[in-house]
Enzyme design. Sequence first.
Site, PDB file in Angstrom:
ATOM      1  N   TYR A   1      39.398  33.415  33.526  1.00  0.00           N
ATOM      2  CA  TYR A   1      40.041  34.793  34.278  1.00  0.00           C
ATOM      3  C   TYR A   1      41.150  34.959  33.163  1.00  0.00           C
ATOM      4  O   TYR A   1      41.643  34.156  32.468  1.00  0.00           O
ATOM      5  CB  TYR A   1      40.325  34.639  35.447  1.00  0.00           C
ATOM      6  CG  TYR A   1      41.094  33.660  36.147  1.00  0.00           C
ATOM      7  CD1 TYR A   1      42.027  32.896  35.319  1.00  0.00           C
ATOM      8  CD2 TYR A   1      41.224  33.513  37.592  1.00  0.00           C
ATOM      9  CE1 TYR A   1      42.575  31.780  36.008  1.00  0.00           C
ATOM     10  CE2 TYR A   1      42.274  32.543  38.399  1.00  0.00           C
ATOM     11  CZ  TYR A   1      42.741  31.636  37.420  1.00  0.00           C
ATOM     12  OH  TYR A   1      43.598  30.902  38.070  1.00  0.00           O
ATOM     13  N   GLU A   2      41.482  36.299  33.332  1.00  0.00           N
ATOM     14  CA  GLU A   2      42.676  36.823  32.307  1.00  0.00           C
ATOM     15  C   GLU A   2      42.157  36.832  30.806  1.00  0.00           C
ATOM     16  O   GLU A   2      42.987  36.724  30.088  1.00  0.00           O
ATOM     17  CB  GLU A   2      43.977  36.179  32.446  1.00  0.00           C
ATOM     18  CG  GLU A   2      44.574  36.006  34.000  1.00  0.00           C
ATOM     19  CD  GLU A   2      44.748  37.365  34.470  1.00  0.00           C
ATOM     20  OE1 GLU A   2      44.676  38.346  34.035  1.00  0.00           O
ATOM     21  OE2 GLU A   2      44.671  37.115  35.848  1.00  0.00           O
ATOM     22  N   GLY A   3      40.797  37.181  30.822  1.00  0.00           N
ATOM     23  CA  GLY A   3      40.361  37.271  29.593  1.00  0.00           C
ATOM     24  C   GLY A   3      39.759  35.952  29.172  1.00  0.00           C
ATOM     25  O   GLY A   3      40.278  34.876  29.179  1.00  0.00           O
TER      26      GLY A   3
ATOM     27  N   ARG B   1      48.382  35.263  31.275  1.00  0.00           N
ATOM     28  CA  ARG B   1      47.680  34.549  30.329  1.00  0.00           C
ATOM     29  C   ARG B   1      48.578  33.482  30.165  1.00  0.00           C
ATOM     30  O   ARG B   1      47.951  32.082  29.917  1.00  0.00           O
ATOM     31  CB  ARG B   1      47.590  35.269  29.155  1.00  0.00           C
ATOM     32  CG  ARG B   1      46.413  36.175  29.062  1.00  0.00           C
ATOM     33  CD  ARG B   1      45.990  37.107  27.945  1.00  0.00           C
ATOM     34  NE  ARG B   1      44.895  37.935  28.396  1.00  0.00           N
ATOM     35  CZ  ARG B   1      44.339  38.883  27.635  1.00  0.00           C
ATOM     36  NH1 ARG B   1      44.763  38.938  26.321  1.00  0.00           N
ATOM     37  NH2 ARG B   1      43.247  39.602  28.097  1.00  0.00           N
TER      38      ARG B   1
END
Lengths: 598, 598
Positions: A442-444, A298
């Site tokens: 992406y990555e949440g 993140r």
Amino acid sequence: MPTYTPPLRDMQFVMHEVLDVTSDFKAIPKYAEADAETINAVLEEAGKFATEVTFPLNMSGDAEGCTLNKETHAVTTPKGFKEAYHKYVEGGWPALSCDPAYGGQGLPLVLNQCFYEMLNSANQAWTMYPGLTHGAYAALAEHGTEEQKQLYLHKMTSGEWTGTMCLTEAHCGTDLGLMRTKAEAQPDGSYLITGNKIFISAGEHDMTSNIVHLVLARLTDAPPGIKGVSLFIVPKFNVEKDGSLGSRNSIYCGGLEHKMGIHGNATAQIVIDGARGYMVGQPNKGMQAMFVMMNAARLGVGNQSLGLTEVAYQNALAYAKDRIQMRSLSGVKAKDKPADPIIVHPDVRKMLLTAKAYAEGGRALAIYCSVLLDKAHNHPDEKVRKDSDEMLSLLTPIVKAFSTDNGHIATNMCLQVFGGHGFIKEWGMEQFVRDNRINMIYEGTNTIQSLDLLGRKILGNNGATLKKFGKLVAQLVEEEGVNEKMAEFINPIAYLGDQMTKFTTELGFKGFQNPDEVGAAAVDYLRVAGHLVHGYFWARMAQVALREIAAGNTDPFYQAKLQTARFYFAKLFPETATLMRTARAGSKVLMDTDAALA
Amino acid sequence: MPTYTPPLRDMQFVMHEVLDVTSDFKAIPKYAEADAETINAVLEEAGKFATEVTFPLNMSGDAEGCTLNKETHAVTTPKGFKEAYHKYVEGGWPALSCDPAYGGQGLPLVLNQCFYEMLNSANQAWTMYPGLTHGAYAALAEHGTEEQKQLYLHKMTSGEWTGTMCLTEAHCGTDLGLMRTKAEAQPDGSYLITGNKIFISAGEHDMTSNIVHLVLARLTDAPPGIKGVSLFIVPKFNVEKDGSLGSRNSIYCGGLEHKMGIHGNATAQIVIDGARGYMVGQPNKGMQAMFVMMNAARLGVGNQSLGLTEVAYQNALAYAKDRIQMRSLSGVKAKDKPADPIIVHPDVRKMLLTAKAYAEGGRALAIYCSVLLDKAHNHPDEKVRKDSDEMLSLLTPIVKAFSTDNGHIATNMCLQVFGGHGFIKEWGMEQFVRDNRINMIYEGTNTIQSLDLLGRKILGNNGATLKKFGKLVAQLVEEEGVNEKMAEFINPIAYLGDQMTKFTTELGFKGFQNPDEVGAAAVDYLRVAGHLVHGYFWARMAQVALREIAAGNTDPFYQAKLQTARFYFAKLFPETATLMRTARAGSKVLMDTDAALA
């Protein structure tokens, strides 16, 4: 063709003049040697690598993309990518901030942070191949057995092997509890893994002899949902006890996605067909280990957008000085030319300054976070470790969402500065926009980041961590409250800090009654928090600049910093006025809309 | 694969229930027959054309793009584009709102407006081939000689020929005064035109036997700058007096641009090598005729983003209902499923409602403008014509910039609803974002629109036209001021109208001292004006909905409209709070930044 110049001066300003990172490092025994001179020298070389090796491959990589041989499942990366990776390995770059116990150079993470910012400016798609490895390294370093670490980390540190993180399946992205990939225990202690993963960045390529996939899967007797997920090492080639490569494991690329951007990175569908896997950490506790990786990722994604914001800014600035079109509204500026350079126009300046302010504010925040990460891991004082970890966990979703949203705003504005030429591929601006677009997802997704921030990190501990950040703000206010010249920077953050404290309490009550109130406010709330944090760093940067100017320093760098700070507070920070209103507008107008959304 | 359903019900609502367009048409002799039934029936067929003929070619056209044969200078459009165009011609669609004197059907422009919204939802790149023709038609109809009109307009009305507008050159986009293309008068009254144009949309293709290029060029004795620019018809094939095609004219495609989006449209570099041209209008008055075309095109570009906003919304809504992921924060909603559809999440609803509110507000504004355009041209009362023309000139830059910026916001949010899948080409969402991106740039960048609005249209006549729009708002406030149920819609626009009036006066004074104050405020000002206008139409739509509900109408359409209006005022309209602040923050923080922008 775009150009790129590493922003070394600005990095040095943040590291040495604003944050004084080497003082922090002096308290950390393993970094005692990391003085400013060493740091600057390494980053100068790092900048050369980005500029000379990977930047020239950015546009060609976008145009060419990756190709999959459907019979051999081999992926070919764009021309030059493999050779650039080999240079990266030869230069020892993968080892920069890795642990000397596994062959690393043991330098502070801030070096890797700044290096990766430059790599992302130069070529986000290429950078993801080595970049993912750092997350996998961190997860293994923290949760692997000593045997696993010895077997894998040396090769990942040297760059001989890369790593991936295999989470997403077609039916579950955000909601990993729905995961179906299975892991069956074998008598020898290993597992047979079976399932299908999608969206695996750098999931297959031709750069290294092996790929260390970290795969989330479900034991046959696992409880349902997210509490039944375990983490496994599933290497592309099985690794013998002596570290040599054994048989090809049954994990392969079944397809590549066709995407809006990051064409040079292989976004792989990964088929796992009874592949041999090795558990990392405890059964059903896979998310703990995966979160080490995800948190690193993140921060890494925020860093991608920081890099793109910087390179987009540099090119838009150059174009705005060069392109002549129309006269200044306030009178001819370039008498010798048939028109003025477009940088004379107020709105062109506004677009440029927006990108500059977000790049420099984001850089201060990112460097601050890398120091927190180092302190959380390596500081001798347990309290410092704990406090740093808490602060970092608060700031991580802000870095991820605020920096990537700002990257979207900034790259689009920089494209706009080019007019019609911004839409044309050969100028390179539209690629920055397309590449940045995935960073918000992406990555949440950024919505998930906002729920993580507001729900878990803030309301989850009754605002305790937020108060710690508030203390930093309060400390600055106290320090500079009597300094008239600092008022324009201090007052807005002091005021916003108070507003946020009040609003957070309100939300705590409202959310207790109706959790949708939290969901309705979260995205706006995160952006307000982002401005509080950027505002804080802009105030600190202005503080340094004012001090230098007062001391007679005539380097225009400090004037530039002050002007950008003023712009930031006048034109960007006031977004919080609307955000506070819309956050307060509550959930009813969203949830009572079944007819509208029928 | 995306889907698309023509929003006929909403178009009918705006036309018949909100604006009562047929009452306007009754006062215009040539439209006396255009009743609601006719309008609805035509639009139903128009929707079928868009859905069945051009929509299926949208993704394939993007993937394939156009190709240029460098030897013959022929451009091949994507597979199916030519056939779709032939169906368009066979169906008589080009003639819909054209003048019966040249073979047109003579129907109100609102029909073409709504048809083109649907065509843009279905396939923006394809739609530009016939779309550009309407602008060229309008310029010729207004400024051409009767002979020119007879020679060209019949074939453009039938769709046998298309039109283009050739303005931009490599060194001049916004600043047409820098133009270099030359026109030399010939003894026969024609001109020889020589120069290079770029960014010519639909500039070459394989759909029709001829292309009518309208080219800006400079007479050999022309004064410098924008006052020395004339307009010429430069047909691809010379046209004989009987309308038959003669020799190939020396105007051809020298290259195609590689772009971020609208791949299916040929964005041509046009080489004009001593081509035969025919002047339109007066020497050195080319901009007058060109502005007829540009104003039509600016409304058309707003309509492109309206179409993309609608289709992106429809697909994001369908996905949000279908995709299951996580549970609602306020408790399980879909007990029979392993997770809830993502439409239960407040922020997903917010993203969807943002797109919906901008689509429906934009549609009301666009339809209103098309009626103004008709009244400006065709109303028997001169005062109505003049007033309509003035109002339209005020609203045109708002339609262009506000609708395209909103399209950017909305298509990006709709992409975001899809998570990672939004970034993947097969879902079609990222194409909507890429296609929309040019709309913020061409036909005058959105910054140029804001200067046109604030500088020319508002301050240029001391706010007189703005006051006319203010009267509409005041009239609504008066009508509904005592209606408690309307307070939530009326109060915000009444308040904002007052703020704008005051701020406009302020700006008039400040701009007089320092014109950069206008340039610094213009973009924010336009967005505030956009919200005033959208707010006005949302209030009128809410008014109708409340009236129907009060009368016992149980059609959920009216509840939906009311819910969307509430959402708009609670979550989008408050953006004006920040915009008023940043507009007021002035030009100093932008212009005193020479060190920062060094």
